[in-house]
Design a protein around this motif. Structure first.
Motif, PDB file in Angstrom:
ATOM      1  N   GLN A 172      42.114  40.069  33.913  1.00 30.37           N
ATOM      2  CA  GLN A 172      41.959  38.732  34.494  1.00 30.37           C
ATOM      3  C   GLN A 172      42.903  38.596  35.683  1.00 30.37           C
ATOM      4  OE1 GLN A 172      42.628  36.945  30.480  1.00 30.37           O
ATOM      5  NE2 GLN A 172      40.952  35.594  31.067  1.00 30.37           N
ATOM      6  N   GLU A 209      42.587  37.362  44.649  1.00 30.05           N
ATOM      7  CA  GLU A 209      42.855  35.949  44.381  1.00 30.05           C
ATOM      8  C   GLU A 209      44.282  35.563  44.746  1.00 30.05           C
ATOM      9  OE1 GLU A 209      40.098  37.750  41.298  1.00 30.05           O
ATOM     10  OE2 GLU A 209      42.067  38.225  42.139  1.00 30.05           O
ATOM     11  N   ASP A 257      38.079  31.743  33.009  1.00 26.31           N
ATOM     12  CA  ASP A 257      36.699  31.444  33.387  1.00 26.31           C
ATOM     13  C   ASP A 257      35.797  31.907  32.243  1.00 26.31           C
ATOM     14  OD1 ASP A 257      34.128  31.321  34.421  1.00 26.31           O
ATOM     15  OD2 ASP A 257      34.752  31.910  36.442  1.00 26.31           O
ATOM     16  N   TRP A 258      35.476  30.976  31.348  1.00 29.81           N
ATOM     17  CA  TRP A 258      34.782  31.350  30.116  1.00 29.81           C
ATOM     18  C   TRP A 258      33.373  31.873  30.373  1.00 29.81           C
ATOM     19  CZ3 TRP A 258      37.973  32.168  26.437  1.00 29.81           C
ATOM     20  CH2 TRP A 258      39.154  31.418  26.352  1.00 29.81           C
ATOM     21  N   ASP A 259      32.673  31.277  31.314  1.00 32.15           N
ATOM     22  CA  ASP A 259      31.317  31.749  31.611  1.00 32.15           C
ATOM     23  C   ASP A 259      31.357  33.180  32.151  1.00 32.15           C
ATOM     24  OD1 ASP A 259      30.242  29.336  30.809  1.00 32.15           O
ATOM     25  OD2 ASP A 259      30.167  28.494  32.836  1.00 32.15           O
ATOM     26  N   ASP A 260      32.295  33.443  33.049  1.00 35.86           N
ATOM     27  CA  ASP A 260      32.420  34.779  33.630  1.00 35.86           C
ATOM     28  C   ASP A 260      32.821  35.793  32.561  1.00 35.86           C
ATOM     29  OD1 ASP A 260      32.437  36.405  36.141  1.00 35.86           O
ATOM     30  OD2 ASP A 260      34.529  36.703  35.574  1.00 35.86           O
ATOM     31  N   SER A 295      37.826  39.647  36.041  1.00 30.85           N
ATOM     32  CA  SER A 295      37.390  38.268  35.807  1.00 30.85           C
ATOM     33  C   SER A 295      38.459  37.364  36.401  1.00 30.85           C
ATOM     34  CB  SER A 295      37.225  37.985  34.310  1.00 30.85           C
ATOM     35  OG  SER A 295      36.839  36.635  34.107  1.00 30.85           O
ATOM     36  N   SER A 296      38.102  36.646  37.453  1.00 32.62           N
ATOM     37  CA  SER A 296      39.095  35.818  38.147  1.00 32.62           C
ATOM     38  C   SER A 296      39.467  34.602  37.314  1.00 32.62           C
ATOM     39  CB  SER A 296      38.543  35.349  39.497  1.00 32.62           C
ATOM     40  OG  SER A 296      38.247  36.435  40.340  1.00 32.62           O
ATOM     41  N   LEU A 297      40.763  34.334  37.228  1.00 32.02           N
ATOM     42  CA  LEU A 297      41.209  33.070  36.642  1.00 32.02           C
ATOM     43  C   LEU A 297      40.813  31.931  37.577  1.00 32.02           C
ATOM     44  CD1 LEU A 297      44.805  34.105  35.498  1.00 32.02           C
ATOM     45  CD2 LEU A 297      42.792  33.807  34.037  1.00 32.02           C
ATOM     46  N   LEU A 298      40.539  30.772  37.024  1.00 33.60           N
ATOM     47  CA  LEU A 298      40.194  29.598  37.815  1.00 33.60           C
ATOM     48  C   LEU A 298      41.461  28.845  38.172  1.00 33.60           C
ATOM     49  CD1 LEU A 298      37.108  28.350  35.752  1.00 33.60           C
ATOM     50  CD2 LEU A 298      37.081  29.692  37.873  1.00 33.60           C
ATOM     51  N   TYR A 354      46.150  27.349  36.251  1.00 35.13           N
ATOM     52  CA  TYR A 354      45.173  28.411  36.010  1.00 35.13           C
ATOM     53  C   TYR A 354      44.549  28.309  34.625  1.00 35.13           C
ATOM     54  CZ  TYR A 354      46.595  30.806  40.294  1.00 35.13           C
ATOM     55  OH  TYR A 354      46.837  31.126  41.609  1.00 35.13           O
ATOM     56  N   GLU A 355      43.247  28.580  34.575  1.00 37.20           N
ATOM     57  CA  GLU A 355      42.490  28.601  33.325  1.00 37.20           C
ATOM     58  C   GLU A 355      41.614  29.847  33.298  1.00 37.20           C
ATOM     59  OE1 GLU A 355      42.940  26.321  31.044  1.00 37.20           O
ATOM     60  OE2 GLU A 355      44.102  24.879  32.249  1.00 37.20           O
TER      61      GLU A 355
END
Length: 389
Positions: free
Chosen positions: A116, A360, A149-152, A137-140, A146-147
């Protein structure tokens, strides 16, 4: 009381942080605030234990003694309220070498490993060095928070070639402490898709809200069984140069595979003095650590408030853990080369370029604030002068 304000000259000690010949972080006249070790003396009990052992003039191959694992077992019970078995534990010379071993033990060449980003850059290096493919998988990020990205994550973890995920918990460089709910959700996704989790918890002791860190091995049995966790006294007590860390898992098959691969790779031995230091730190260093955390949090608050009041174009949220700040320079509107010239040539600050942690991180810089406050005052005044002149 321990004196964290005292400046200790580290020149002449073969210090990577202060003496490496790298113009990006150690050019002439630069303040090095980059690689993650502290400019503080370790707990006195550690020094005493090392001196005592050093008086015996033979430093041959050591055994991994029971007391070494007992000390970690006691520490985990004390700091996290968790019970672990010594039979879950093994050790390697460091977390990064351990990750190399784990990748080879749990995956095959051309398999995929998920990380991540932005995240500690040796993760991607280890994956590529072992002949595996990196999946990012990029953190949002929203206003510096920062959270996941559950969909990703759901989309990428269901790829049957993704066999492994490396989790940074607490997260370096963004300073997040993942909640138990987040970790359970992540763990469930990995279990559903047959993905093993490597949880790098080297910063677990450096949380600013006591009890906020959730070790991955304390999650539901099904999740814990599909994971291995790395832990060490190195970041906590400033012992990185002693190259000693732990790996633990309740899964006997994963433990056996790891140990077998460590032997094949020649990574089964650890440092004689590292074991002595770890035992002393875990058994006698808690008071030192509690005082350190207050000081480190004060440093983070200082940086946050200074930027807010005097350089509002630059921001840094107070991290929930680690002694690493994630500074956002994007509002300056500078190209990467321009920002690096400003920081390294004009301000004379040796920071970690955020782009090294993933795309990122472009426009960010990581600062190590584990140093006497006076050093940070000097650094911020340099930064202010460089931006405003």
């Amino acid at each position: 009381m321990y004196d964290f304000d005292k400046r200790i000259d580290r020149t002449g000690t073969n210090s990577v942080k202060w003496e490496t010949s790298n113009p990006d972080v150690n050019g002439e006249g630069m303040l090095p605030l980059w690689v993650a070790d502290m400019d503080f003396a370790c707990p006195p009990a550690v020094t005493e234990a090392l001196i005592k052992r050093a008086t015996h003039p033979i430093y041959g191959y050591p055994m991994k003694q029971k007391v070494y694992y007992e000390a970690l077992q006691e520490w985990i019970q004390k700091r996290y309220g968790a019970s672990v078995e010594q039979s879950w534990m093994t050790s390697v010379a460091g977390v990064v070498p351990g990750i190399h071993v784990a990748i080879d033990a749990f995956t095959a060449p051309e398999d995929k490993v998920l990380i991540q980003t932005p995240v500690y850059h040796p993760f991607a290096i280890a994956i590529e060095n072992r002949g595996r493919q990196v999946v990012r998988s990029s953190l949002l990020e929203r206003e510096g928070q920062y959270e996941m990205d559950w969909d990703d994550l759901a989309q990428k973890l269901c790829d049957e070639r993704v066999k492994l995920m490396i989790l940074c918990s607490p997260h370096n460089p963004v300073g997040r402490v993942w909640t138990r709910q987040e970790l359970e959700r992540l763990g469930s996704l990995c279990v559903e898709n047959g993905v093993i989790v490597i949880s790098d918890e080297i910063h677990a002791d450096l949380v600013y809200e006591k009890g906020s860190h959730t070790p991955f091995y304390t999650l539901s049995p099904q999740i814990a069984e599909q994971s291995v966790t790395f832990h060490a006294a190195s970041k906590t007590f400033n012992l990185a140069g002693l190259f000693t860390s732990y790996m633990l898992t309740p899964n006997t098959k994963l433990l056996k595979s790891f140990n077998q691969m460590a032997g094949k790779m020649g990574n089964e031995h650890i440092n004689l003095f590292g074991m002595e230091a770890a035992v002393a730190a875990y058994r006698h260093g808690e008071e030192w650590l509690d005082e350190l955390l207050v000081y480190l949090h004060g440093n983070a608050v200082y940086l946050h408030e200074f930027l807010k009041a005097r350089i509002p174009q630059v921001t840094m949220n107070i991290p929930q853990a680690t002694y690493l700040g994630w500074m956002d320079f994007r509002k300056l509107g500078l190209e990467p080369a321009e920002l690096n010239r400003l920081l390294r040539q004009k301000a004379k600050l040796g920071l970690n370029d955020g782009a090294g942690f993933g795309t990122e991180g472009e426009g960010f810089q990581r600062i190590n604030f584990a140093c006497p406050r006076s050093l940070l005052v000097e650094a911020m005044e340099r930064l202010e002068k460089a931006i405003h002149s």
